[in-house]
Structures are given as C-alpha cells and as structure tokens.
Motif scaffolding. Sequence first.
Motif, PDB file in Angstrom:
ATOM      1  N   PHE A   1       5.353  -2.237   0.152  1.00 28.16           N
ATOM      2  CA  PHE A   1       4.358  -1.191   0.365  1.00 28.16           C
ATOM      3  C   PHE A   1       4.823  -0.200   1.441  1.00 28.16           C
ATOM      4  O   PHE A   1       4.099   0.735   1.787  1.00 28.16           O
ATOM      5  CB  PHE A   1       3.009  -1.799   0.781  1.00 28.16           C
ATOM      6  N   GLY A   2       6.044  -0.410   1.953  1.00 28.13           N
ATOM      7  CA  GLY A   2       6.540   0.409   3.053  1.00 28.13           C
ATOM      8  C   GLY A   2       6.629   1.886   2.737  1.00 28.13           C
ATOM      9  O   GLY A   2       6.475   2.734   3.632  1.00 28.13           O
ATOM     10  N   ASN A   3       6.872   2.248   1.483  1.00 31.66           N
ATOM     11  CA  ASN A   3       7.026   3.658   1.117  1.00 31.66           C
ATOM     12  C   ASN A   3       5.716   4.313   0.675  1.00 31.66           C
ATOM     13  O   ASN A   3       5.706   5.476   0.285  1.00 31.66           O
ATOM     14  CB  ASN A   3       8.061   3.794  -0.013  1.00 31.66           C
ATOM     15  N   ALA A   4       4.622   3.549   0.726  1.00 23.38           N
ATOM     16  CA  ALA A   4       3.327   4.086   0.298  1.00 23.38           C
ATOM     17  C   ALA A   4       2.442   4.398   1.501  1.00 23.38           C
ATOM     18  O   ALA A   4       2.548   3.751   2.550  1.00 23.38           O
ATOM     19  CB  ALA A   4       2.624   3.081  -0.608  1.00 23.38           C
ATOM     20  N   GLU A   5       1.601   5.399   1.345  1.00 23.72           N
ATOM     21  CA  GLU A   5       0.621   5.719   2.385  1.00 23.72           C
ATOM     22  C   GLU A   5      -0.579   4.788   2.239  1.00 23.72           C
ATOM     23  O   GLU A   5      -1.023   4.506   1.129  1.00 23.72           O
ATOM     24  CB  GLU A   5       0.157   7.175   2.241  1.00 23.72           C
ATOM     25  N   ARG A   6      -1.110   4.336   3.357  1.00 25.19           N
ATOM     26  CA  ARG A   6      -2.263   3.425   3.308  1.00 25.19           C
ATOM     27  C   ARG A   6      -3.466   4.109   2.658  1.00 25.19           C
ATOM     28  O   ARG A   6      -4.228   3.473   1.924  1.00 25.19           O
ATOM     29  CB  ARG A   6      -2.599   2.926   4.719  1.00 25.19           C
TER      30      ARG A   6
ATOM     31  N   TRP B   1      -8.186  -5.064   4.297  1.00 21.11           N
ATOM     32  CA  TRP B   1      -7.450  -5.526   3.128  1.00 21.11           C
ATOM     33  C   TRP B   1      -6.313  -4.567   2.776  1.00 21.11           C
ATOM     34  O   TRP B   1      -5.249  -4.989   2.335  1.00 21.11           O
ATOM     35  CB  TRP B   1      -8.399  -5.720   1.940  1.00 21.11           C
ATOM     36  N   ILE B   2      -6.540  -3.285   2.961  1.00 19.73           N
ATOM     37  CA  ILE B   2      -5.483  -2.300   2.723  1.00 19.73           C
ATOM     38  C   ILE B   2      -4.374  -2.488   3.756  1.00 19.73           C
ATOM     39  O   ILE B   2      -3.177  -2.513   3.424  1.00 19.73           O
ATOM     40  CB  ILE B   2      -6.045  -0.874   2.795  1.00 19.73           C
ATOM     41  N   ASN B   3      -4.776  -2.658   5.010  1.00 18.89           N
ATOM     42  CA  ASN B   3      -3.789  -2.874   6.075  1.00 18.89           C
ATOM     43  C   ASN B   3      -3.021  -4.174   5.854  1.00 18.89           C
ATOM     44  O   ASN B   3      -1.819  -4.248   6.139  1.00 18.89           O
ATOM     45  CB  ASN B   3      -4.492  -2.893   7.440  1.00 18.89           C
TER      46      ASN B   3
ATOM     47  N   THR C   1      -3.330   6.271   0.288  1.00 18.53           N
ATOM     48  CA  THR C   1      -3.079   6.285  -1.157  1.00 18.53           C
ATOM     49  C   THR C   1      -3.361   4.924  -1.756  1.00 18.53           C
ATOM     50  O   THR C   1      -3.938   4.812  -2.849  1.00 18.53           O
ATOM     51  CB  THR C   1      -1.621   6.692  -1.444  1.00 18.53           C
ATOM     52  N   THR C   2      -2.948   3.872  -1.053  1.00 16.65           N
ATOM     53  CA  THR C   2      -3.218   2.511  -1.533  1.00 16.65           C
ATOM     54  C   THR C   2      -4.709   2.279  -1.692  1.00 16.65           C
ATOM     55  O   THR C   2      -5.160   1.695  -2.686  1.00 16.65           O
ATOM     56  CB  THR C   2      -2.621   1.471  -0.562  1.00 16.65           C
ATOM     57  N   LYS C   3      -5.489   2.759  -0.748  1.00 19.71           N
ATOM     58  CA  LYS C   3      -6.946   2.583  -0.838  1.00 19.71           C
ATOM     59  C   LYS C   3      -7.515   3.390  -2.001  1.00 19.71           C
ATOM     60  O   LYS C   3      -8.384   2.904  -2.738  1.00 19.71           O
ATOM     61  CB  LYS C   3      -7.608   3.008   0.475  1.00 19.71           C
ATOM     62  N   THR C   4      -7.017   4.599  -2.186  1.00 14.47           N
ATOM     63  CA  THR C   4      -7.496   5.452  -3.274  1.00 14.47           C
ATOM     64  C   THR C   4      -7.204   4.823  -4.634  1.00 14.47           C
ATOM     65  O   THR C   4      -8.022   4.882  -5.562  1.00 14.47           O
ATOM     66  CB  THR C   4      -6.844   6.841  -3.207  1.00 14.47           C
ATOM     67  N   LYS C   5      -6.008   4.206  -4.739  1.00 13.74           N
ATOM     68  CA  LYS C   5      -5.579   3.632  -6.020  1.00 13.74           C
ATOM     69  C   LYS C   5      -5.882   2.137  -6.132  1.00 13.74           C
ATOM     70  O   LYS C   5      -5.452   1.484  -7.079  1.00 13.74           O
ATOM     71  CB  LYS C   5      -4.076   3.847  -6.199  1.00 13.74           C
ATOM     72  N   PHE C   6      -6.637   1.605  -5.179  1.00 15.76           N
ATOM     73  CA  PHE C   6      -6.875   0.163  -5.115  1.00 15.76           C
ATOM     74  C   PHE C   6      -7.395  -0.393  -6.436  1.00 15.76           C
ATOM     75  O   PHE C   6      -6.966  -1.443  -6.911  1.00 15.76           O
ATOM     76  CB  PHE C   6      -7.857  -0.136  -3.976  1.00 15.76           C
ATOM     77  N   SER C   7      -8.337   0.301  -7.065  1.00 17.85           N
ATOM     78  CA  SER C   7      -8.968  -0.198  -8.289  1.00 17.85           C
ATOM     79  C   SER C   7      -8.293   0.309  -9.559  1.00 17.85           C
ATOM     80  O   SER C   7      -8.800   0.086 -10.659  1.00 17.85           O
ATOM     81  CB  SER C   7     -10.447   0.212  -8.322  1.00 17.85           C
ATOM     82  N   GLU C   8      -7.150   0.981  -9.415  1.00 15.61           N
ATOM     83  CA  GLU C   8      -6.450   1.536 -10.577  1.00 15.61           C
ATOM     84  C   GLU C   8      -5.707   0.420 -11.308  1.00 15.61           C
ATOM     85  O   GLU C   8      -4.779  -0.181 -10.776  1.00 15.61           O
ATOM     86  CB  GLU C   8      -5.478   2.624 -10.124  1.00 15.61           C
ATOM     87  N   LYS C   9      -6.074   0.186 -12.554  1.00 14.87           N
ATOM     88  CA  LYS C   9      -5.518  -0.930 -13.320  1.00 14.87           C
ATOM     89  C   LYS C   9      -4.215  -0.540 -14.006  1.00 14.87           C
ATOM     90  O   LYS C   9      -4.182   0.437 -14.760  1.00 14.87           O
ATOM     91  CB  LYS C   9      -6.536  -1.383 -14.368  1.00 14.87           C
ATOM     92  N   PRO C  10      -3.125  -1.283 -13.785  1.00 13.09           N
ATOM     93  CA  PRO C  10      -1.871  -1.005 -14.501  1.00 13.09           C
ATOM     94  C   PRO C  10      -2.076  -1.139 -16.012  1.00 13.09           C
ATOM     95  O   PRO C  10      -2.811  -2.036 -16.463  1.00 13.09           O
ATOM     96  CB  PRO C  10      -0.913  -2.078 -13.975  1.00 13.09           C
ATOM     97  N   PRO C  11      -1.460  -0.289 -16.812  1.00  9.07           N
ATOM     98  CA  PRO C  11      -1.699  -0.265 -18.262  1.00  9.07           C
ATOM     99  C   PRO C  11      -1.508  -1.603 -18.965  1.00  9.07           C
ATOM    100  O   PRO C  11      -2.266  -1.951 -19.852  1.00  9.07           O
ATOM    101  CB  PRO C  11      -0.689   0.780 -18.764  1.00  9.07           C
ATOM    102  N   LEU C  12      -0.497  -2.369 -18.591  1.00  8.83           N
ATOM    103  CA  LEU C  12      -0.187  -3.620 -19.288  1.00  8.83           C
ATOM    104  C   LEU C  12      -0.582  -4.851 -18.472  1.00  8.83           C
ATOM    105  O   LEU C  12      -0.085  -5.951 -18.711  1.00  8.83           O
ATOM    106  CB  LEU C  12       1.313  -3.677 -19.624  1.00  8.83           C
TER     107      LEU C  12
END
Length: 498
Positions: free
Chosen positions: A470-475, A459-461, A477-488
């Motif tokens: 997502f080109g500028n993000a590390e995979r 799913w990350i891939n 990092t995406t997995k680490t932040k997967f469940s991080e909810k945006p404030p709004l």
Amino acid sequence: MIKFTILNSILNGDLIPWLNANEQVVGKIDPCYLKATASVPVNDTELHEQVATLVQPFPILSDYLKTHTPAYPSKLIPSFYSIRLPQHTDTFTAYYYLTFRQETLRLFNLIINKYSEMDDEMKSFLVNENLKELKYLALSLTEKMNERGFTQTPNPHSEPVLYALYVARYFVIHLFFELQELFADVVKSPVIPKAFFQTFLKELYNEDYLNPAWAFYEFRLMFYIDNNLFSYESVRKIFDQLKAEKSLEQKEQVVAKYENAIYLHLLGHNPAEIQNLLNNTLVSELFNHQKTTIQNRLNSLSLGLDRLDLVNDELNKLYYTDTTTKNHHSVPSLLYHWLTTQATVYTNAASNVFTAVAAKESGTEPKVIIQKINVEEQKATAYRHLAFFQGVNAQNEKIMTADQFQKLITAVNSLIEFNLVPAIEKPLPQINLPTNYIRYTFYLLHKSLYTSKAIRDTWINFLHDMFAQFGNAERKTTKTKFSEKPPLYDTDLQQFKK
C-alpha cells in the motif's frame, strides 16, 4: 438481473406438469429426486447442487443454473414462512413440491447475497422488478388452476397436476412476501396478503397461507437492532405475537434472543454489541452476576417481609419475559425462575427475622462481560474473513507464509480490541494477492463488524502500516475505494478457498 427461469418453466418450459405426468418423464426424475433427498443442504452451495440435481433431466434448466453457481458457500437464511401443504403421495407430486420449495429458497438467498452490496437505487429497481414478475407469475398460475377446475386445496393423489400448480403458486407467493418483507425500505407499492388474494388473484384469503416461521421473527428483531431502532416498545407487538405461537420451530431460541436483547437494552447497552445473543458465556455470566447482586441485597435485609418485597420488585422488572417455560438461553428467564423460587421461600418466611450479612463483591460487571464477549466474537469473525490468506491464489501460489498470517491475525486482533493501530515494526512484504483484493476483503470484514455507515480511519491506517504494497497509494484514495469490489473477486475467492 436474476431470472426466474425454473419458476417460469412450469407454465412455458420443461416443468409444465400436464406434459410430465407420464411414466417416461417420471422415470427420468425419480433417480434425481432420490439423489437430491439424500442430504439436507446447510449452505447456498449445497442448495444450488441439490436444485441442479433435481433439474438434471432438463438441459435448459441445468444450463441456466450453471450461470448462478455461488462464488463461495454462505450460510442459508431459512424461509420466513412455515409450510402447510397436503402431503405429496408419489414421486411426481413429491418432485414438484421439493423443486419449487428449494428453488424459491435458492432464489431468496441468491437475491440477498447479490443485492446486499448494491446502492439503494439499483436495489430498489431490481427488487421491484422481481416482485412484479412474481406477482404476475402467481396470477398466471391462478388462471391456469382455474381453467383446470380449481376450487379448493387440491388432493395430490387424485389431482396431481393441479397439486403441482398449487404448490408452485404457494412457494411463489411465499417468495413474493419474503422479498417484500426483507426489502421493505425500497419496495414502492407494498401490498398486504389479504389484498393480494382478494384484489389481485380474485379469491378469498386463507389466514393459514402465510404463517411466520422462526426466521421471520428473528429477521424482525435484527432489523430493529441493525438499524438502531431497538427498544421494548418497538418490538413489543411482534414479540407478543411470537410468545403466543403454539408450535413454532426453534421458538425457545428466538424468544431468548428477544429477551436477551431487551435485557441488554435495559442495562443501557445496544444489543448490536453482541453478534450472538445466545452466547453461552454471555448468558451464564450475566445471570450469575445479577443473581449474586440480588442475593447480596437479600442477605443485607433482616426481615423476611423486606426480602419478599425485594424479590417481587425484581420480578416486576422482568415483565416482558415469557414465563411459560424456563428458557436456559435467556438471562431474564433464568432470573425469573430463580426469583420465583426465592419468592416461595420468603412468602413462607415473611415473618421471620434473619441475620443480616454485609454485601460481598458481585463479580465482573455487565459492561466488562459484554465487552469481553463482543471482542471474542469480533476476533472470530475476523479470522473467518481472513482465513483464505493462508491458502493459494488463482495461480496456485501461496498467498502468504504461516508466520506472516499469524502476524496479521495478531495485529488485527489488537486493532479490534483497542481500536488503535498496533505498533508494526516491519510491514508485511508484497504478498501474492492484489492490493485491491486485500482492501476489499478488509472492507467486508469492517462491514461485518461495524456496518459500512462510517469507515473507521484506524482501519485505513492499519492497511497502510501492515502491508508494504500500500506504500504507493494515498490513504485518502484507499478510503474512497474501500468498498470498490474487484471485478473477479467472487470468482477468484471461490478458487482461493479450495
């Protein structure tokens, strides 16, 4: 922390019943009550609007509700306990009944939705604080009732104020035990109902006070399934209790869910593979497969007595089934009643000799049926989660084109069906949605499909291959932040779905 402002207002706010039992206040609440009862809420947004209508005459309570408006509609989880109260007799008593019934239901669903994404430590703190507040509110209501001469269930016609207090306490206690049941894994000091009444409220416990409703039995079943604890032995006691119920609403459907779950388990499948245990296609195809299989075996036997033995053996395998009625939602029930008919036939023909027939193909295997239904349900879930991508963002910009959305859904369906990242020749260009919103939306979808216990790398891939942004993000990092909810996120999502 969620506040119980409306509940508390019965003792120290706008809903003090002995101050409202007059024509002036009843004249204000009467049109609100009539408007609120014009329809039955089917989601938390409609329920919130109904409660807002009920408290419209009271500005403080109205302002409180405005701060708890749901971000987007969610299906209501019904109360765990059925209601057994004297019928209200006028607008005043009907108003208190409906207001406290619906407010506790609103709080129940609000707490579920708010706390579901929290870590166990925060969830534990908030749940136990909520339980403590409900416990002492119930005690305060009891003390006030005793002051006014409470000795038994009050008559709404002759004791309307006492009835209003009694109704409020009734639903407060229901909410207390619903939350204790729902969050049993984080409750620090659980208490049984009898001790709650006798030790804390200092009164005898009425066994009819907490009668499990169909949602209670369904929750117990799903708890065992969702936590990989399911077996016949694990649900046997609660299932026997369910089957013994005489007048339970939706009993047939809930019994069928238990029976289908047990049937799947005995086939060697985890019931969690199927989201809807009442799926018509699942029930029909599993029943027809097993019926054909048994019929082929019967046809291969010459002696009627041997056929009867086979039928009885198959009936014995359905020992857990509720045999009192033919349940068309249940595979085991359909099999049981078909086999009972066969037993009658071969009992009457036990000494007969039949022409044996070679076995025929029995059709699609259960494993294939279950997998097919599972994939269909998962694809439908994915569409529901991603449907708002067809809409507009907070700036009223189209999030993505119709062609882009179709490409996304096709790729997601392939990901679900094969658990492999599909070949994506050209990623979607920048869409009008922040990258962290895309990421979190896919996290919620992943959680719905597989829980959040183990994030699948596919799913990350997929996110990185599908979306150019997502080109500028590390995979990693995406997995680490997967469940991080945006404030709004919740606020904006409400706007997206309009």
